[in-house]
Each structure stands twice: as C-alpha cells, then as structure tokens.
Design an enzyme around this catalytic site. Sequence first.
Site, short mmCIF file in Angstrom:
data_model
loop_
_atom_site.label_atom_id
_atom_site.label_comp_id
_atom_site.label_asym_id
_atom_site.label_seq_id
_atom_site.Cartn_x
_atom_site.Cartn_y
_atom_site.Cartn_z
N ASN A 1 0.87 -1.17 0.00
CA ASN A 1 0.00 0.00 0.00
C ASN A 1 0.91 1.22 0.00
OD1 ASN A 1 -1.74 2.11 0.53
ND2 ASN A 1 -2.83 1.08 2.20
N ARG B 1 -2.36 -1.89 -3.68
CA ARG B 1 -3.53 -1.03 -3.56
C ARG B 1 -3.38 0.12 -4.55
NH1 ARG B 1 -5.04 3.64 0.82
NH2 ARG B 1 -7.18 3.97 0.16
N HIS C 1 -12.18 3.69 -0.86
CA HIS C 1 -12.16 2.79 0.31
C HIS C 1 -12.97 1.52 0.02
CE1 HIS C 1 -11.57 6.59 2.98
NE2 HIS C 1 -10.40 6.01 2.82
N ARG D 1 -9.33 17.13 4.92
CA ARG D 1 -10.20 17.38 3.75
C ARG D 1 -11.57 17.88 4.20
NH1 ARG D 1 -9.21 11.46 1.20
NH2 ARG D 1 -7.41 11.26 2.56
N GLU E 1 -7.70 -4.18 4.89
CA GLU E 1 -7.59 -3.98 3.44
C GLU E 1 -6.53 -4.90 2.85
OE1 GLU E 1 -7.23 0.23 4.47
OE2 GLU E 1 -8.45 0.73 2.72
C1 LIG Z 1 -9.06 7.09 -0.76
C2 LIG Z 1 -8.55 7.63 0.53
O1 LIG Z 1 -9.01 8.64 1.02
O2 LIG Z 1 -7.59 6.92 1.11
P1 LIG Z 1 -6.91 7.28 2.51
O3 LIG Z 1 -7.97 7.25 3.55
O4 LIG Z 1 -5.89 6.17 2.68
O5 LIG Z 1 -6.30 8.64 2.34
MG LIG Z 2 -6.81 4.07 5.06
#
Ligand SMILES: CC(=O)OP(=O)(O)O
Ligand SMILES: [Mg+2]
Length: 373
Positions: free
Chosen positions: A8, A68, A157, A218, A361
Amino acid sequence: MSAVFVVNSGSSSIKYQLIDLATEKATVTGLIERIGEPGSFIANHAEGMQVVLAKLGDVDDLIAVGHRVVHGGSEFDGPTLIDDEVEREIEALARLAPLHNPANLLGIRAARRALPDVPHVAVFDTAFHQTMSPAAYTYAIDAEIAREYKVRRYGFHGTSHKYVSEQAALQLGTPLADLRTIVLHLGNGASVTAVDGGISIDTSMGMTPLQGLVMGTRSGDIDPAVLVHLNRAAGMSVTELDELLNRRSGLLGLTGMGDMRDVQDAAINGNEAAELALQVWRHRIRHYIGAYYAQLGGLDALVFTAGVGENNALLRRRALAGLEHMGIMIDNDRNELASRAARVISPAGAPVTVMVIPTNEELEIARQVASIV
Ligand SMILES: CC(=O)OP(=O)(O)O
Ligand SMILES: [Mg+2]
Ligand SMILES: Nc1ncnc2c1ncn2[C@@H]1O[C@H](COP(=O)(O)OP(=O)(O)O)[C@@H](O)[C@H]1O
C-alpha cells in the site's frame, strides 16, 4: 503453502504485509514513513521499495504481489494483472487522484523491477463501487463535458467497505444477500457506503476522495460555488484552492489539529473550535445515515471501522445519539468494552445491529489477488 506480498504505497509512506494464504495471517508487516521529507534517509519510492524488499528477504513460496491502487476510473471493476498497458492506464487516471495514484504507480514500478518473476496485481479502491446506478453516480452537469472529462462519482475505500460488509454478514450468520448495511469507514480519510445485499449502491466520496464526510485535512461536502467565490473575492488560484480543500480543511482547518484524538482532548478541555468541529463531523455522519437509510429502504446493520471508528467509543456514541427513533441504538457497556475483535455494540433485540469491525484492506487485497493468479 503460498504467500502474497501486499503493498500500500501512499504519498509519503509504504505499508506492506506478507500474507500466508493458508492461515490468512501476516508473517511480515511494516511501514516506511516520511519518504522524501527533509532529514529522511529515504529519498523516493524506488529507494523505499529496496528497503522494504531487503526486510522481506527471500520468500520461496511467494505467488504474487498485490498493490492497492486508489483510482481505477470506470476502466477497472476487479483485481487486474498489471502489465505495461495497465501501468499506463493507472498513470492516465492520476489526473483524477493526484494525491494517491502517482505514489501507487511508483510502488508498482519499483516492485515490478525488484520482483520480475511473480505476477503483480492491482486492487482498486474504486472497484467495489462500480455497481452504483447511473442515478447514484451522475453529477447533474453538462453531459458532454462530464463524458469527455470522466466527471462522475467513483467512490473510494471500496476494498475496506467490501471486506467489512462481508464480515458483518459472517458475524451475524445472515446471508450477505439479505443484509442492508451502512458502513462508516472513519480513518484519516473517511467515507460512508450503503451496501444492499453485498452490493455498493451509494457512497459519500465522489470523483475524488474529497467529497463527503469531514476528514483529517479534507473538507468533504461543500458548495462548489465557494471555489468560484474564493477565486474572485480572495484571488486564490486553482492550486491554492486544491491545497486549501485537500490539505488545510477538515478537522485541521476548523481547529488547527488534524488528528481526531487531539481534537477530542481539546473539546473536553473546553476548546470551542474543537467542540464545533466535533459537531460538524457528527452532523455530516448523520446526514449520510439518514440518506442511506432511505436509499436502502430500511437498515439491518450499521458498522464502524478504521482508526476512529474502531478505537473511539465516545465518538461512536456521540455520532448515533438520538437516532433511537430509527431503531439505531448503542449499549454503553458493549460499546466501551476494550476489544480488537469484531463485535456487536447495540442492545440485544435492537432493530438495527450496530457493530465495530476492524478493517483489513491488506487481507482483502491478498484474497482478491489469489482469486486471479
Ligand atoms: C481514498 C482515501 O481517502 O484513502 P486514505 O484514507 O488512505 O487517504
Ligand atoms: Mg486508510
Ligand atoms: N482512539 C482514537 N480516537 C480517535 N481517533 C483515533 C483513535 N485511534 C486512531 N485514530 C485516528 O485514526 C486515524 C488513522 O486511521 P486509519 O484508518 O489508519 O487511517 P488512514 O488509513 O487514512 O491513515 C488517525 O487520524 C487517528 O487520529
């Protein structure tokens, strides 16, 4: 005996596990962090991969390497054997996932060079959500523009949502086909998925992993006109806006702290910005629970997973408080039990079974790799 090596490769880290297929246990597991940061002794992913492979050593029973990959667009709906053509397609999709796909690709290239004799397989975050209907994945914009630029909801995810929803059915002893489930994947990145009979019918992330819930850095859902406004009123460039929403928003933007543990401690100590951040975080989660309850036409199971969802009893309780009218309730003793096992945290006989299920995962990737090699 045979084993799959799972990689990953993130923007600044490489996580890896060697998984024995007979026992489904990891026999080697590790993490290389801070790749390319000032002062780090690892300058890039190729170098990082060399270090990882040195730690792995010789594995006689290695049958494949699983990678991944975050964005598979509409091109990939299952595990895919990687050749040069697939590498090029993953590269082309990097425009849709600039934080994730380039790093995934560097990991793939380094690993293929170092281990050329075994098959390498890509497992995409987006694949599980390819079952969504056009009604769920279409954005209401100019259809020509959307087609040309591949603008639609993809969702992410997926490997985690698939694994966790299947575990829920196993745990409950109910056929997967009969179960309507909402999975809350609450990590640093966070998303919610409505799973109907094992099939993803809607998910909160969008064309990119920016849409949906409040995350570490985010913003999640926002009126897109905010971008236009900040461009015109504050003179912010596209690059600055991208940086603002992806890296300086969410919990970090609201409080100055990107880690949920710090935000929670601050809120408990009376920090008002932290308390507001928790309220916004919770409000958004409940928005999606209500929406997906409606889309599923009822609800059998609601599952918490990932860093915050697996480890924080208080936040689980806060997220669901007041939803008893929907049949969603938590038993405090069960919720607070310190356990790493998959478990039910709703009271016996509750209409909706609320569960905590640790995601895996890497194991799901290893299983999917084994299914095609
Ligand atoms: C797709 C995604 O947000 O992955 P991560 O949570 O690992 O940043
Ligand atoms: Mg994650
Ligand atoms: N006990 C806890 N309470 C609140 N948040 C936690 C707890 N344990 C871990 N976390 C959060 O989980 C996040 C990491 O989750 P994880 O699923 O590993 O995310 P990712 O894969 O996106 O890195 C971190 O942001 C961390 O703050």
